[in-house]
Scaffold this active site. Structure first.
Site, PDB file in Angstrom:
ATOM      1  N   THR A 157       0.876  -1.179   0.000  1.00  0.00           N
ATOM      2  CA  THR A 157       0.000   0.000   0.000  1.00  0.00           C
ATOM      3  C   THR A 157       0.913   1.227   0.000  1.00  0.00           C
ATOM      4  O   THR A 157       2.126   1.087   0.014  1.00  0.00           O
ATOM      5  CB  THR A 157      -0.887   0.045   1.254  1.00  0.00           C
ATOM      6  OG1 THR A 157      -0.076   0.438   2.365  1.00  0.00           O
ATOM      7  CG2 THR A 157      -1.511  -1.295   1.548  1.00  0.00           C
ATOM      8  N   CYS A 158       0.303   2.424   0.029  1.00  0.00           N
ATOM      9  CA  CYS A 158       1.197   3.588  -0.010  1.00  0.00           C
ATOM     10  C   CYS A 158       1.942   3.768   1.316  1.00  0.00           C
ATOM     11  O   CYS A 158       2.935   4.468   1.372  1.00  0.00           O
ATOM     12  CB  CYS A 158       0.447   4.845  -0.420  1.00  0.00           C
ATOM     13  SG  CYS A 158      -1.064   5.096   0.483  1.00  0.00           S
ATOM     14  N   ARG A 181       2.909   1.002   3.317  1.00  0.00           N
ATOM     15  CA  ARG A 181       3.717  -0.158   3.701  1.00  0.00           C
ATOM     16  C   ARG A 181       3.913  -1.135   2.556  1.00  0.00           C
ATOM     17  O   ARG A 181       3.075  -1.229   1.652  1.00  0.00           O
ATOM     18  CB  ARG A 181       3.091  -0.879   4.890  1.00  0.00           C
ATOM     19  CG  ARG A 181       1.773  -1.585   4.562  1.00  0.00           C
ATOM     20  CD  ARG A 181       1.132  -2.160   5.792  1.00  0.00           C
ATOM     21  NE  ARG A 181       0.728  -1.077   6.690  1.00  0.00           N
ATOM     22  CZ  ARG A 181       1.256  -0.880   7.889  1.00  0.00           C
ATOM     23  NH1 ARG A 181       2.174  -1.696   8.353  1.00  0.00           N
ATOM     24  NH2 ARG A 181       0.852   0.128   8.616  1.00  0.00           N
ATOM     25  N   GLN A 214      -9.547   1.899   5.657  1.00  0.00           N
ATOM     26  CA  GLN A 214      -9.047   1.493   4.354  1.00  0.00           C
ATOM     27  C   GLN A 214      -8.131   0.267   4.407  1.00  0.00           C
ATOM     28  O   GLN A 214      -8.216  -0.608   3.555  1.00  0.00           O
ATOM     29  CB  GLN A 214      -8.272   2.664   3.766  1.00  0.00           C
ATOM     30  CG  GLN A 214      -8.461   2.808   2.288  1.00  0.00           C
ATOM     31  CD  GLN A 214      -7.584   3.925   1.741  1.00  0.00           C
ATOM     32  OE1 GLN A 214      -6.949   4.660   2.504  1.00  0.00           O
ATOM     33  NE2 GLN A 214      -7.534   4.042   0.450  1.00  0.00           N
ATOM     34  N   SER A 257      -1.661   2.005  11.509  1.00  0.00           N
ATOM     35  CA  SER A 257      -1.894   2.963  10.431  1.00  0.00           C
ATOM     36  C   SER A 257      -1.459   4.366  10.822  1.00  0.00           C
ATOM     37  O   SER A 257      -1.308   4.664  12.002  1.00  0.00           O
ATOM     38  CB  SER A 257      -3.379   3.018  10.079  1.00  0.00           C
ATOM     39  OG  SER A 257      -3.808   1.777   9.624  1.00  0.00           O
ATOM     40  N   GLU A 273      -8.306   3.961  10.851  1.00  0.00           N
ATOM     41  CA  GLU A 273      -8.899   4.198   9.521  1.00  0.00           C
ATOM     42  C   GLU A 273      -9.320   2.859   8.908  1.00  0.00           C
ATOM     43  O   GLU A 273      -8.745   1.813   9.211  1.00  0.00           O
ATOM     44  CB  GLU A 273      -7.930   4.970   8.617  1.00  0.00           C
ATOM     45  CG  GLU A 273      -6.536   4.379   8.518  1.00  0.00           C
ATOM     46  CD  GLU A 273      -6.362   3.502   7.319  1.00  0.00           C
ATOM     47  OE1 GLU A 273      -7.275   3.468   6.491  1.00  0.00           O
ATOM     48  OE2 GLU A 273      -5.320   2.833   7.224  1.00  0.00           O
ATOM     49  N   GLN A 310      -7.403  -3.231   2.028  1.00  0.00           N
ATOM     50  CA  GLN A 310      -6.150  -3.480   1.316  1.00  0.00           C
ATOM     51  C   GLN A 310      -5.559  -4.844   1.675  1.00  0.00           C
ATOM     52  O   GLN A 310      -5.049  -5.556   0.809  1.00  0.00           O
ATOM     53  CB  GLN A 310      -5.153  -2.355   1.626  1.00  0.00           C
ATOM     54  CG  GLN A 310      -5.569  -1.026   0.994  1.00  0.00           C
ATOM     55  CD  GLN A 310      -4.828   0.161   1.565  1.00  0.00           C
ATOM     56  OE1 GLN A 310      -4.405   0.145   2.724  1.00  0.00           O
ATOM     57  NE2 GLN A 310      -4.688   1.210   0.770  1.00  0.00           N
ATOM     58  N   MET A 339     -13.217  25.687   3.337  1.00  0.00           N
ATOM     59  CA  MET A 339     -13.550  24.716   4.385  1.00  0.00           C
ATOM     60  C   MET A 339     -15.047  24.484   4.456  1.00  0.00           C
ATOM     61  O   MET A 339     -15.516  23.371   4.695  1.00  0.00           O
ATOM     62  CB  MET A 339     -13.072  25.252   5.733  1.00  0.00           C
ATOM     63  CG  MET A 339     -11.620  25.022   5.981  1.00  0.00           C
ATOM     64  SD  MET A 339     -11.407  23.526   6.913  1.00  0.00           S
ATOM     65  CE  MET A 339     -11.522  24.195   8.569  1.00  0.00           C
ATOM     66  N   GLY A 372     -16.317  30.059   1.780  1.00  0.00           N
ATOM     67  CA  GLY A 372     -14.970  29.594   2.121  1.00  0.00           C
ATOM     68  C   GLY A 372     -14.750  28.145   1.710  1.00  0.00           C
ATOM     69  O   GLY A 372     -15.688  27.365   1.589  1.00  0.00           O
TER      70      GLY A 372
END
Lengths: 425, 262
Positions: free
Chosen positions: A53-54, A56, A120, A113, A118, A124, A197, A195
Site C-alpha cells: 500500500t502507499c 507499507r 481502508q 496505520s 482508519e 487493502q 472549508m 470559504g
C-alpha cells in the site's frame, strides 16, 4: 525454531521508511502475479502474500528456515526493484512466528496505520490476500492466519471505539449533525460565505444525504457558482437572514469583521422553526456568529476551535481504544499460536519414536532375562533386530506425517497419530 | 408456581439490567443479546406467574397493590420490547429494565393477599380503569427513559464535552421523537383510564369525582404535566429539552401517585 512451519514477515512502513524509499519498493498490482510466483517457486518458501500500500510494503511467508527466509525476502525485495541491499538494511523490519502474527493483526485492525483506526487498510489486506489466493501462492497457514486477521479486525472495530470518532474537522461536523438530526436526508444546509472549508464540510454533509442546499454570499455570482456545484440554490446575501429558519444546518465562513448572526436574530429564527433544533458551524475567523447564540435552547453552535477540540479529543480517544484493541489482539495471537503449534510434526514424531523405543526396551529386557544361555553377541543381534524392526515400522508413518502436515488437513493427521499412539495420556 | 416464576422473572430482569449497563459502557454485542434473551425469559416467567395467580384468584391482576405493580412491570416490558423492535435503541434497556426490576422489587414487599371483586359491572370498570392506566404508565416509563437519555446527550452536545455516551446514545432527534410518540400513545390511554376510574368510583356508590385530595390530586398533576407536554408540542412546538424534562417530571409524579393511589 528451525524445523516445522515457520512464519516470517519482512517489510517497511511509514514509521521506519520515508516515502521516497517506500515508493521505490511498492509492488504494482500488475506485476504481483509474477512476484508471487517467483517467491513460491523458491524451495525455501512454501507460502507467501505481498501487501503493498502507499504506507507499507510487507511480505508474509511460510518458510523452511527463519533466518534464511528473512534474508531471501529482503534480497527479493531489493533485487526486484533493482536497489542495492546496503542502502535498505536500516529500513527493513522482520518478525517471525508470534510477532509476525501480532504484527498482521495490528496492521489489519488499523493499529499500525498513520491515522489510527482508519478503515481502508482492512480492505487493502483483504485485496492482498485474495490476489495471493487467486495465484495459489498461499496455503493452509497463511489462509488461516489472514482469515483470522479479518475476524480480529472486525472484533476490534465492534468492541472498541477505535474507528468510532471522526478525526477531521468535516467528519467531526458530520458526526455532530448526525447526533442532532440522525438521518441527514430530510435536512437542509445553508452556507453563508463561500470559504473552502465550508464548501468541504457541505460536500461531506451532502455525501451523507443532505439534499437541500442554500448558498448566500456577499458576491451573488460566487454564491451562484458554488450553488451550482453543490446542486443548491443561491440566495441574496441580505435575504439569508429571513431565510435562515429554513436551514437545519448553517455553515458560516464570511470575511466579515464582526458577528453577522446575533442572539436575537437566532431567537427569531428558532421561533419560526417552532423550536426545531438548528446546528450552527462557524468556520470563519474572525467568527461570524456571536457565542451567546449557543445559550438558546435547541441551538447548537460550534466554532472552528470547538471542532478542533472535538477532533483532538477523538484522536486521544482512539489512542486509548488502541490499548483495549491490543488486549483483544494479544488474546487472539495466543489462540492462533495454539493452533499453529499443533502443526509442528517434529515433537509428535519424537514422542511417537520414544514411545516405541520404550516398549522395545521393555520387551527385549523381559525376554533376555530368561535367556542367560545366549552369548553377548547373540544378545546384541537381538537388540539390533528389534531396533531395525521399530525403525522400519515407523519409517513410512514418519515420512507421511511430515508430508501431510504441510497440507491443508495436516492437523487432522497429527491428531490421529497422537490419539492412536496415546501420546497425550 | 406463581412464586417460582415470579422469582425467575425478578432475577432475569436484574441480570438483564446489569447486562444492559455492561453493554452501555463496554459495548460487547454478546452481552446485549444475552440481556435481550433474559428480558424475554423474564417476560415469559412473569406471564406464567400472572396467569397462574389469576386462575387461582379468579380475576385479573388488578385488585391489590401487589397485582397492580406486577401488571405494571409486565406492561413496561411489553412496551419496551415493542419500542426496541421498532427503534432498535439497545441502550434504552439500560434505563427501562432497571425500572422494571425496581417495580417488581417493590411489589415483593406488598401484601400478596388476593383482593375481592364483586362479579358485576363494577368489575368491568375496574378492569378497564386499571388496564388503560397501566398501559399509559408503562408508555410514560419509556418516555422517562428516553427523556433521561435526551438530557444526557443534549448536555454533551451543548457543552461540547463529547464523552463515551455521546457515541453510544442515539441522536437527539430520535430520542425526542420517541418521547413524543410514547406520550402520544400514553396520554390518551391514561386519560381514558382516569375517566373509567371515575365511573368505577360511581359504581362503587361514591361520588363521580370523590375529591379525596391525597388520591386525586397527584393524578390531576400527572394529567396536567403530560397534557402540557402533549398539547404543548402541537400548539407551540414544545420539544427537545423541555419535553424531556416534562417526561421525567411526569414520571416522578406517576410514581408518587401510584403509591398514594393503590
Amino acid at each position: 525454531m528451525t524445523s516445522g512451519p515457520n512464519l516470517i514477515l519482512v517489510g517497511v512502513n511509514h514509521k521506519t521508511t520515508p516515502v521516497e524509499i517506500r515508493e521505490k519498493l511498492a509492488f504494482s498490482q500488475v506485476k504481483l502475479e509474477a512476484s508471487l510466483e517467483q517467491l513460491v517457486s523458491s524451495p525455501e518458501i512454501t507460502e507467501n502474500i505481498i501487501l503493498s500500500t502507499c504506507n507499507r510494503v510487507e511480505i508474509y511467508a511460510r518458510v523452511e528456515n527463519t533466518d534464511r527466509g528473512i534474508q531471501l525476502l529482503q534480497d527479493f525485495i531489493c533485487d526486484y526493484h533493482g536497489i542495492s541491499r546496503g542502502n535498505l538494511d536500516q529500513y527493513f523490519y522482520s518478525y517471525c512466528d508470534n510477532q509476525a502474527v501480532e504484527h498482521l493483526f495490528r496492521v489489519s485492525s488499523s493499529l499500525d496505520s498513520m491515522v489510527l483506526g482508519e478503515a481502508q487498510i482492512l480492505g487493502q489486506v483483504k485485496d492482498a490476500y485474495s490476489t495471493a489466493r487467486s495465484f495459489s501462492s498461499t496455503g493452509m497457514v497463511l489462509n488461516q492466519l489472514f482469515e483470522k486477521a479479518f475476524n480480529v479486525a472486525k472484533k476490534v472495530r465492534e468492541e472498541t471505539g477505535i474507528s468510532e470518532r471522526g478525526v477531521s474537522i468535516s467528519s467531526a461536523a458530520v458526526e455532530l449533525a448526525k447526533k442532532i438530526f440522525e438521518d441527514l436526508e430530510n435536512h437542509s444546509v445553508m452556507l453563508v460565505g463561500t470559504g473552502e472549508m465550508a464548501e468541504l464540510a457541505a460536500k461531506h454533509l451532502i455525501s451523507y444525504g443532505v439534499k437541500t442546499v442554500y448558498v448566500a454570499s456577499r458576491t451573488y455570482e460566487r454564491a451562484a457558482a458554488l450553488a451550482q456545484t453543490l446542486n443548491g440554490c443561491a440566495l441574496d446575501f441580505e435575504s439569508f437572514k429571513e431565510e435562515m429558519h429554513r436551514a437545519d444546518i448553517i455553515i458560516t465562513s464570511t470575511a466579515a469583521p464582526t458577528f453577522i448572526i446575533g442572539k436575537e436574530m437566532m431567537e427569531a429564527a428558532i421561533q419560526k422553526r417552532k423550536n426545531k433544533p438548528i446546528f450552527l458551524i462557524d468556520i470563519a475567523v474572525p467568527r461570524d456568529i456571536a457565542p451567546e447564540v449557543n445559550e438558546l435552547e435547541n441551538v447548537y453552535l460550534y466554532d472552528i476551535d470547538d471542532l478542533q477540540n472535538v477532533v483532538n479529543a477523538n484522536m486521544e480517544e482512539r489512542q486509548k481504544e488502541a490499548e483495549n484493541a491490543m488486549d483483544i489482539i494479544k488474546q487472539e495471537v495466543t489462540k492462533f499460536n495454539n493452533w499453529f503449534s499443533t502443526l509442528d510434526a517434529v515433537p509428535t514424531i519424537v514422542e511417537m519414536r520414544n514411545r516405541a523405543e520404550e516398549m522395545r526396551i521393555n520387551e527385549v529386557d523381559k525376554t533376555l532375562k530368561n535367556m542367560d544361555h545366549l552369548s553377548s553377541t547373540d544378545k546384541e543381534a537381538i537388540q539390533q533386530l528389534t531396533q531395525s524392526l521399530v525403525n522400519k515400522i515407523l519409517h513410512k508413518p514418519t515420512i507421511n506425517l511430515k508430508k501431510k502436515t504441510q497440507s491443508q488437513d495436516g492437523h487432522i493427521y497429527l491428531k490421529a497419530i497422537r490419539h492412536l499412539f496415546h501420546l497425550d495420556d | 408456581m406463581d412464586k417460582i416464576s415470579f422469582n425467575i422473572a425478578l432475577f432475569s430482569y436484574l441480570l438483564a439490567s446489569l447486562g444492559y449497563f455492561v453493554y452501555l459502557v463496554y459495548r460487547r454485542p454478546l452481552v446485549s443479546t444475552l440481556a435481550g434473551g433474559l428480558v424475554a425469559l423474564g417476560l415469559f416467567a412473569q406471564t406464567i406467574s400472572i396467569g397462574v395467580r389469576s386462575s387461582m384468584t379468579g380475576h385479573g391482576p388488578y385488585t391489590t397493590s401487589y397485582e397492580v405493580a406486577m401488571f405494571l412491570a409486565w406492561f413496561m416490558v411489553v412496551i419496551y420490547l415493542l419500542t426496541e423492535w421498532k427503534y432498535k435503541i439497545k441502550d434504552l434497556g439500560a434505563f427501562v429494565i432497571p425500572l422494571v426490576f425496581l417495580v417488581m422489587l417493590v411489589s415483593v414487599f406488598l401484601s400478596k393477599d388476593a383482593g375481592l371483586v364483586p362479579e358485576s359491572e363494577v368489575r368491568f370498570w375496574l378492569t378497564m380503569h386499571r388496564t388503560l392506566s397501566l398501559i399509559g404508565y408503562a408508555a410514560f416509563s419509556i418516555a422517562f427513559a428516553a427523556g433521561i437519555m435526551y438530557l444526557i446527550q443534549e448536555h454533551q452536545v451543548k457543552t461540547k464535552k463529547l464523552g463515551i455516551m455521546y457515541f453510544r446514545m442515539p441522536s437527539l432527534e430520535v430520542l425526542d421523537d420517541l418521547n413524543f410518540k410514547v406520550i402520544t400513545i400514553g396520554f390518551p390511554l391514561f386519560t381514558l383510564g382516569f375517566m373509567t376510574g371515575s365511573i368505577w368510583n360511581t359504581k362503587m356508590d361514591q361520588a363521580f369525582f370523590s375529591w379525596d385530595l391525597a388520591k386525586t390530586m397527584p393524578m390531576v398533576m400527572v394529567w396536567l404535566i403530560y397534557g402540557l407536554v402533549f398539547f404543548g408540542r402541537m400548539a407551540t412546538g414544545l420539544r427537545g429539552k423541555k419535553a424531556a424534562q416534562g417526561a421525567i417530571l411526569g414520571f416522578v409524579a406517576v410514581i408518587g401517585s401510584f403509591f398514594l393511589h393503590i
